[in-house]
Design a protein around this motif. Structure first.
Motif, mmCIF file in Angstrom:
data_model
loop_
_atom_site.group_PDB
_atom_site.id
_atom_site.type_symbol
_atom_site.label_atom_id
_atom_site.label_comp_id
_atom_site.label_asym_id
_atom_site.label_seq_id
_atom_site.Cartn_x
_atom_site.Cartn_y
_atom_site.Cartn_z
ATOM 1 N N GLY A 7 0.815 -1.213 0.000
ATOM 2 C CA GLY A 7 0.000 0.000 0.000
ATOM 3 C C GLY A 7 0.845 1.257 0.000
ATOM 4 N N ASN A 8 0.278 2.358 0.430
ATOM 5 C CA ASN A 8 0.955 3.649 0.403
ATOM 6 C C ASN A 8 2.196 3.642 1.291
ATOM 7 O OD1 ASN A 8 1.116 6.447 -0.404
ATOM 8 N ND2 ASN A 8 0.507 6.966 1.682
ATOM 9 N N ASP A 9 3.286 4.227 0.782
ATOM 10 C CA ASP A 9 4.558 4.208 1.511
ATOM 11 C C ASP A 9 5.219 5.581 1.488
ATOM 12 O OD1 ASP A 9 6.513 2.821 2.999
ATOM 13 O OD2 ASP A 9 7.770 2.588 1.229
ATOM 14 N N ASP A 10 4.401 6.640 1.459
ATOM 15 C CA ASP A 10 4.970 7.972 1.297
ATOM 16 C C ASP A 10 5.821 8.414 2.468
ATOM 17 O OD1 ASP A 10 2.809 8.201 3.005
ATOM 18 O OD2 ASP A 10 2.055 10.063 2.139
ATOM 19 N N HIS A 11 5.640 7.820 3.635
ATOM 20 C CA HIS A 11 6.466 8.162 4.798
ATOM 21 C C HIS A 11 7.246 6.954 5.312
ATOM 22 C CE1 HIS A 11 4.806 12.164 5.003
ATOM 23 N NE2 HIS A 11 3.598 11.663 4.968
ATOM 24 N N GLY A 12 7.304 5.918 4.513
ATOM 25 C CA GLY A 12 8.024 4.732 4.941
ATOM 26 C C GLY A 12 7.222 3.804 5.826
ATOM 27 N N GLN A 13 5.914 4.037 5.954
ATOM 28 C CA GLN A 13 5.081 3.207 6.815
ATOM 29 C C GLN A 13 4.913 1.780 6.290
ATOM 30 O OE1 GLN A 13 4.086 5.828 4.982
ATOM 31 N NE2 GLN A 13 1.897 5.844 4.571
ATOM 32 N N ALA A 14 5.199 1.576 5.001
ATOM 33 C CA ALA A 14 5.101 0.240 4.412
ATOM 34 C C ALA A 14 6.488 -0.340 4.125
ATOM 35 C CB ALA A 14 4.266 0.280 3.138
ATOM 36 N N THR A 15 7.520 0.203 4.782
ATOM 37 C CA THR A 15 8.885 -0.304 4.637
ATOM 38 C C THR A 15 9.373 -0.775 6.008
ATOM 39 O OG1 THR A 15 9.332 1.248 2.835
ATOM 40 C CG2 THR A 15 11.239 0.207 3.870
ATOM 41 N N PRO A 16 9.040 -1.984 6.391
ATOM 42 C CA PRO A 16 9.386 -2.460 7.731
ATOM 43 C C PRO A 16 10.864 -2.795 7.860
ATOM 44 C CG PRO A 16 8.382 -4.225 6.481
ATOM 45 C CD PRO A 16 8.276 -2.992 5.627
ATOM 46 N N PRO A 17 11.357 -2.781 9.073
ATOM 47 C CA PRO A 17 12.748 -3.186 9.296
ATOM 48 C C PRO A 17 12.881 -4.698 9.237
ATOM 49 C CG PRO A 17 11.686 -2.670 11.371
ATOM 50 C CD PRO A 17 10.698 -2.318 10.306
ATOM 51 N N ALA A 18 14.100 -5.161 9.134
ATOM 52 C CA ALA A 18 14.351 -6.596 9.133
ATOM 53 C C ALA A 18 14.195 -7.144 10.545
ATOM 54 C CB ALA A 18 15.759 -6.869 8.610
ATOM 55 N N GLY A 19 14.076 -8.432 10.633
ATOM 56 C CA GLY A 19 13.996 -9.071 11.935
ATOM 57 C C GLY A 19 12.692 -9.799 12.135
#
Length: 377
Positions: free
Chosen positions: A226-238
């Motif tokens: 979905g929308n990732d304009d602020h990085g909300q859909a780019t999770p960290p690893a782990g």
């Protein structure tokens, strides 16, 4: 620096046309910045995604924002109790879900009860069916629940009707996602940013946010779409135990119990405290979690930025569609990020209010209480 006033944007609730270029799901992928105007029929567009800015604010910017909020928004109004506890004798809750201007909970007898705004019948957010439920999820303009037989039923926005057999369901902004009994994920509703196009694979849980969705795979990884304009859909690893998608940010509990957040951080909503947590819930511009000792901690904005603009100054009803400036309520410290003392087993962060279930089965709510959204039965 001042908080800019926002205008009401009405959105269409008809079934959206399919997205031409839907983004693929990603674990570490980032898409170009979009300017988002996310609102519902009775909520002013004040979500952080509606403004400008990068995906990562500096600590000084966050501090400045908090200072402005504290300066411009002083204290709750007289109809804003610090917290309200369910008081009906014998009523016990297993879970609670705070939405936009309504809240729903599953009682110990598996029935669902809702409270808050429910003026217009076509929306009927606070009128659940008389069935037995495993869980319930309150979204922006609709609510969905999993019945004891495994079927999902939704009420409110009529674009969401009964559908399929599921183990879990999550109601987001204008979309809904659920995990089927075989672990696959299915979504319905608005798909402008691909928030309703889940990837293949087996999932343990899913969480629908404003215009993005995140899920935990069966091997413990977070996948978002979905929308990732602020990085909300780019999770960290782990490896993660749980995840919660909010307005323009997302938070999750890592396998070792610490909380990690990503996405918009204008008000500190993505800056969790240290320590071990059992669960976390991302709201509009604040986040709350249940610590390992049962206490609740919250971070982010303590000001109701989303719900007040369309509520008249009396605090009791929504302003009419053609309301003028005099009918717009000022923003003030509603208190949704100031939890009460006590021991909790669950917490749910909404827009301008938060609710939790205590160890004795009572529901306690705090924050903005116009229309009764923070006054449980």
């Amino acid at each position: 620096m001042t908080l800019r006033r926002t205008a009401l944007v009405l959105i269409s609730l008809s079934s959206p046309a399919p997205s031409v270029n839907r983004p693929p799901s990603r674990r570490r992928w980032r898409r170009p910045v979009w300017t988002l105007a996310l609102t519902t029929l009775f909520i002013a567009c004040a979500l952080p995604a509606c403004g400008n800015g990068s995906s990562g604010d500096t600590s000084a910017t966050v501090a400045d924002r908090r200072a402005v909020a504290a300066e411009n928004d002083t204290s709750p109004s007289e109809n804003q109790p610090s917290s309200t506890r369910s008081s009906r004798p014998g009523v016990k809750f297993d879970s609670v879900s705070a939405g936009s201007v309504h809240t729903c909970g599953v009682k110990a007898d598996r029935s669902v009860v809702c409270w808050g705004y429910d003026r217009f019948e076509p929306w009927a957010r606070s009128k659940p069916p008389r069935d037995k439920f495993i869980s319930v999820s309150a979204g922006w303009t609709h609510t969905c629940g999993v019945k004891t037989g495994g079927s999902v039923v939704c009420w409110g926005n009529r674009n969401f009707s009964a559908w399929g057999q599921f183990a879990a369901v999550s109601a987001g902004g204008t979309h809904t996602c659920g995990v089927r009994t075989d672990g696959s994920t299915a979504c319905r509703g608005n798909d402008k940013f691909g928030q309703s196009t889940p990837p293949d694979g087996a999932f343990a849980s899913v969480s629908a946010g404003g215009v993005h969705t995140c899920g935990i795979t069966t091997n413990g990884l977070v996948v978002c779409w979905g929308n990732d304009d602020h990085g909300q859909a780019t999770p960290p690893a782990g490896e993660f135990a749980s995840v919660s998608a909010g307005g323009s940010h997302t938070c999750g509990v890592r396998a070792e119990g610490t909380v990690a957040c990503w996405g918009r951080n204008e008000f500190g909503e993505s800056a969790p405290p240290t320590g071990k947590f059992d669960s976390v819930s991302a709201g509009g511009v604040h986040t709350c979690g249940v610590r390992a000792d049962g206490s609740v901690a919250c971070w982010g904005s303590n000001v109701d930025l989303l719900s007040t603009a369309r509520v008249d100054r009396s605090g009791g009803s929504l302003a009419p569609d053609r309301a003028g400036p005099d009918e717009e309520a000022p923003k003030y410290a509603a208190g949704q990020a100031t939890p009460p003392d006590g021991e909790f087993v669950a917490v749910s962060a909404g827009i301008g209010h938060t609710c939790g279930v205590t160890t004795d089965g009572a529901v306690v709510c705090w924050g903005y209480d116009a229309l009764g959204r923070a006054t449980p039965p």
